[in-house]
Design a protein around this motif. Structure first.
Motif, PDB file in Angstrom:
ATOM      1  N   CYS A  85     -10.437  -2.064  -1.637  1.00 55.98           N
ATOM      2  CA  CYS A  85     -10.851  -3.331  -2.228  1.00 55.98           C
ATOM      3  C   CYS A  85     -12.197  -3.127  -2.914  1.00 55.98           C
ATOM      4  O   CYS A  85     -13.030  -2.349  -2.421  1.00 55.98           O
ATOM      5  CB  CYS A  85     -10.980  -4.368  -1.110  1.00 55.98           C
ATOM      6  SG  CYS A  85     -11.399  -6.035  -1.650  1.00 55.98           S
ATOM      7  N   THR A  86     -12.399  -3.785  -4.050  1.00 54.27           N
ATOM      8  CA  THR A  86     -13.691  -3.676  -4.722  1.00 54.27           C
ATOM      9  C   THR A  86     -14.774  -4.291  -3.828  1.00 54.27           C
ATOM     10  O   THR A  86     -14.487  -5.219  -3.058  1.00 54.27           O
ATOM     11  CB  THR A  86     -13.676  -4.390  -6.094  1.00 54.27           C
ATOM     12  OG1 THR A  86     -13.295  -5.755  -5.912  1.00 54.27           O
ATOM     13  CG2 THR A  86     -12.732  -3.705  -7.071  1.00 54.27           C
ATOM     14  N   PRO A  87     -16.006  -3.786  -3.911  1.00 57.16           N
ATOM     15  CA  PRO A  87     -17.084  -4.300  -3.053  1.00 57.16           C
ATOM     16  C   PRO A  87     -17.315  -5.812  -3.160  1.00 57.16           C
ATOM     17  O   PRO A  87     -17.717  -6.437  -2.189  1.00 57.16           O
ATOM     18  CB  PRO A  87     -18.320  -3.527  -3.526  1.00 57.16           C
ATOM     19  CG  PRO A  87     -17.771  -2.254  -4.073  1.00 57.16           C
ATOM     20  CD  PRO A  87     -16.448  -2.638  -4.706  1.00 57.16           C
ATOM     21  N   ASP A  88     -16.998  -6.400  -4.314  1.00 55.39           N
ATOM     22  CA  ASP A  88     -17.182  -7.848  -4.465  1.00 55.39           C
ATOM     23  C   ASP A  88     -16.005  -8.653  -3.902  1.00 55.39           C
ATOM     24  O   ASP A  88     -16.023  -9.883  -3.904  1.00 55.39           O
ATOM     25  CB  ASP A  88     -17.426  -8.220  -5.928  1.00 55.39           C
ATOM     26  CG  ASP A  88     -16.247  -7.901  -6.848  1.00 55.39           C
ATOM     27  OD1 ASP A  88     -15.180  -7.437  -6.369  1.00 55.39           O
ATOM     28  OD2 ASP A  88     -16.405  -8.102  -8.065  1.00 55.39           O
ATOM     29  N   GLY A  89     -14.975  -7.957  -3.406  1.00 54.74           N
ATOM     30  CA  GLY A  89     -13.828  -8.638  -2.816  1.00 54.74           C
ATOM     31  C   GLY A  89     -12.875  -9.256  -3.825  1.00 54.74           C
ATOM     32  O   GLY A  89     -11.947  -9.962  -3.457  1.00 54.74           O
ATOM     33  N   LYS A  90     -13.070  -8.962  -5.103  1.00 50.13           N
ATOM     34  CA  LYS A  90     -12.242  -9.585  -6.138  1.00 50.13           C
ATOM     35  C   LYS A  90     -10.866  -8.925  -6.258  1.00 50.13           C
ATOM     36  O   LYS A  90      -9.854  -9.598  -6.348  1.00 50.13           O
ATOM     37  CB  LYS A  90     -12.954  -9.539  -7.485  1.00 50.13           C
ATOM     38  CG  LYS A  90     -12.200 -10.321  -8.566  1.00 50.13           C
ATOM     39  CD  LYS A  90     -12.939 -10.325  -9.880  1.00 50.13           C
ATOM     40  CE  LYS A  90     -13.825 -11.532  -9.932  1.00 50.13           C
ATOM     41  NZ  LYS A  90     -14.402 -11.754 -11.260  1.00 50.13           N
ATOM     42  N   PHE A  91     -10.823  -7.582  -6.289  1.00 54.88           N
ATOM     43  CA  PHE A  91      -9.565  -6.875  -6.497  1.00 54.88           C
ATOM     44  C   PHE A  91      -9.287  -5.892  -5.365  1.00 54.88           C
ATOM     45  O   PHE A  91     -10.196  -5.234  -4.872  1.00 54.88           O
ATOM     46  CB  PHE A  91      -9.605  -6.067  -7.801  1.00 54.88           C
ATOM     47  CG  PHE A  91      -9.729  -6.883  -9.042  1.00 54.88           C
ATOM     48  CD1 PHE A  91      -8.623  -7.551  -9.562  1.00 54.88           C
ATOM     49  CD2 PHE A  91     -10.938  -6.985  -9.706  1.00 54.88           C
ATOM     50  CE1 PHE A  91      -8.732  -8.306 -10.723  1.00 54.88           C
ATOM     51  CE2 PHE A  91     -11.055  -7.740 -10.868  1.00 54.88           C
ATOM     52  CZ  PHE A  91      -9.956  -8.409 -11.374  1.00 54.88           C
ATOM     53  N   SER A  92      -8.021  -5.793  -4.975  1.00 60.11           N
ATOM     54  CA  SER A  92      -7.582  -4.704  -4.105  1.00 60.11           C
ATOM     55  C   SER A  92      -6.411  -4.037  -4.819  1.00 60.11           C
ATOM     56  O   SER A  92      -5.750  -4.645  -5.663  1.00 60.11           O
ATOM     57  CB  SER A  92      -7.195  -5.203  -2.715  1.00 60.11           C
ATOM     58  OG  SER A  92      -6.199  -6.199  -2.775  1.00 60.11           O
ATOM     59  N   LEU A  93      -6.197  -2.780  -4.483  1.00 60.85           N
ATOM     60  CA  LEU A  93      -5.191  -1.977  -5.186  1.00 60.85           C
ATOM     61  C   LEU A  93      -4.278  -1.290  -4.187  1.00 60.85           C
ATOM     62  O   LEU A  93      -4.756  -0.653  -3.242  1.00 60.85           O
ATOM     63  CB  LEU A  93      -5.906  -0.922  -6.050  1.00 60.85           C
ATOM     64  CG  LEU A  93      -5.043   0.044  -6.855  1.00 60.85           C
ATOM     65  CD1 LEU A  93      -4.187  -0.715  -7.867  1.00 60.85           C
ATOM     66  CD2 LEU A  93      -5.941   1.052  -7.564  1.00 60.85           C
ATOM     67  N   ASP A  94      -2.993  -1.446  -4.395  1.00 63.17           N
ATOM     68  CA  ASP A  94      -2.009  -0.808  -3.527  1.00 63.17           C
ATOM     69  C   ASP A  94      -0.847  -0.272  -4.340  1.00 63.17           C
ATOM     70  O   ASP A  94      -0.377  -0.930  -5.275  1.00 63.17           O
ATOM     71  CB  ASP A  94      -1.441  -1.812  -2.510  1.00 63.17           C
ATOM     72  CG  ASP A  94      -2.439  -2.185  -1.457  1.00 63.17           C
ATOM     73  OD1 ASP A  94      -2.802  -1.308  -0.649  1.00 63.17           O
ATOM     74  OD2 ASP A  94      -2.865  -3.357  -1.426  1.00 63.17           O
ATOM     75  N   ALA A  95      -0.377   0.898  -3.961  1.00 58.42           N
ATOM     76  CA  ALA A  95       0.878   1.419  -4.492  1.00 58.42           C
ATOM     77  C   ALA A  95       1.988   0.769  -3.683  1.00 58.42           C
ATOM     78  O   ALA A  95       1.814   0.478  -2.508  1.00 58.42           O
ATOM     79  CB  ALA A  95       0.930   2.927  -4.341  1.00 58.42           C
ATOM     80  N   CYS A  96       3.111   0.514  -4.312  1.00 56.04           N
ATOM     81  CA  CYS A  96       4.253  -0.010  -3.577  1.00 56.04           C
ATOM     82  C   CYS A  96       5.509   0.671  -4.082  1.00 56.04           C
ATOM     83  O   CYS A  96       5.488   1.380  -5.083  1.00 56.04           O
ATOM     84  CB  CYS A  96       4.345  -1.531  -3.717  1.00 56.04           C
ATOM     85  SG  CYS A  96       4.610  -2.129  -5.389  1.00 56.04           S
ATOM     86  N   ARG A  97       6.589   0.473  -3.382  1.00 54.42           N
ATOM     87  CA  ARG A  97       7.873   1.016  -3.812  1.00 54.42           C
ATOM     88  C   ARG A  97       8.630  -0.071  -4.547  1.00 54.42           C
ATOM     89  O   ARG A  97       8.125  -1.159  -4.753  1.00 54.42           O
ATOM     90  CB  ARG A  97       8.646   1.550  -2.605  1.00 54.42           C
ATOM     91  CG  ARG A  97       7.949   2.732  -1.952  1.00 54.42           C
ATOM     92  CD  ARG A  97       7.909   3.925  -2.891  1.00 54.42           C
ATOM     93  NE  ARG A  97       7.021   4.962  -2.390  1.00 54.42           N
ATOM     94  CZ  ARG A  97       6.182   5.637  -3.131  1.00 54.42           C
ATOM     95  NH1 ARG A  97       6.056   5.388  -4.418  1.00 54.42           N
ATOM     96  NH2 ARG A  97       5.421   6.576  -2.612  1.00 54.42           N
ATOM     97  N   CYS A  98       9.817   0.161  -4.899  1.00 50.13           N
ATOM     98  CA  CYS A  98      10.616  -0.708  -5.775  1.00 50.13           C
ATOM     99  C   CYS A  98      10.417  -2.202  -5.487  1.00 50.13           C
ATOM    100  O   CYS A  98      10.536  -2.652  -4.349  1.00 50.13           O
ATOM    101  CB  CYS A  98      12.093  -0.358  -5.632  1.00 50.13           C
ATOM    102  SG  CYS A  98      13.113  -1.245  -6.829  1.00 50.13           S
ATOM    103  N   VAL A  99      10.110  -2.940  -6.552  1.00 53.14           N
ATOM    104  CA  VAL A  99       9.944  -4.388  -6.438  1.00 53.14           C
ATOM    105  C   VAL A  99      11.150  -5.126  -7.009  1.00 53.14           C
ATOM    106  O   VAL A  99      11.140  -6.341  -7.130  1.00 53.14           O
ATOM    107  CB  VAL A  99       8.630  -4.875  -7.113  1.00 53.14           C
ATOM    108  CG1 VAL A  99       7.426  -4.287  -6.414  1.00 53.14           C
ATOM    109  CG2 VAL A  99       8.607  -4.558  -8.593  1.00 53.14           C
ATOM    110  N   GLY A 100      12.179  -4.375  -7.394  1.00 54.02           N
ATOM    111  CA  GLY A 100      13.403  -4.984  -7.884  1.00 54.02           C
ATOM    112  C   GLY A 100      13.346  -5.421  -9.337  1.00 54.02           C
ATOM    113  O   GLY A 100      14.115  -6.267  -9.758  1.00 54.02           O
TER     114      GLY A 100
END
Length: 166
Positions: free
Chosen positions: A120-135
């Motif tokens: 997560c960015t230090p300001d709490g604005k964005f987090s980033l995650d890889a995921c598998r198929c979202v359909g």
């Protein structure tokens, strides 16, 4: 990667009310077989993630080694050791998306946000995650910001997409 949230640029900011809520839940469940999983699930619901401070509290209250709590917390993908941002960005790295360039999208996001996967960015604005198929394979490559789907994303589109959330 450190397990310490502060090392990731995010200071733990739990409240006394959250602690009281978790301790009450632990007290009610701790004598049940297999209590660790529901306690971790409840802790994540209360805090939004499982920082080392919360894992330590659970270990102490259950009288189990911290390593056991950490092991379960890191084994199951439903748990996060880091807080999630106001805007949760997910990049599909499933086969269709990956073949169409989602790995480059992920790298561009890491570069712009200056965070890694699961952070997560230090300001709490964005987090980033890889995921598998979202359909949404027909829209590959796909990225999501919270519940908004962006299809056929190219690395050059990333900055423009992020500007919508500034």
């Amino acid at each position: 990667m450190s397990t310490d949230g502060a090392a990731a640029g995010i200071a733990f900011a739990g409240t006394p009310e959250q602690k009281e809520q978790l301790l009450a839940f632990i007290s009610a469940k701790k004598d049940e077989p297999g209590a660790l999983m529901p306690i971790l699930q409840e802790a994540q619901k209360i805090y939004g993630y499982l920082p080392i401070e919360v894992q330590t509290m659970i270990a102490v209250e259950l009288d189990v080694p911290l390593e056991e709590v950490y092991g379960v917390s890191t084994f199951y993908s439903q748990f996060s050791l880091y807080p999630k941002g106001k805007y949760r960005i997910s990049v599909c790295l499933g086969t269709a998306c990956y073949v169409k360039g989602s790995g480059q999208i992920m790298e561009k996001l890491k570069e712009i946000l200056k965070i890694g996967d699961g952070e997560c960015t230090p300001d709490g604005k964005f987090s980033l995650d890889a995921c598998r198929c979202v359909g949404a394979c027909g829209l590959a490559p796909v990225m999501l910001v919270n519940d908004e789907v962006y299809g056929q994303v190219k690395p050059g589109d990333v900055e423009e997409i992020l500007k919508k959330y500034e």
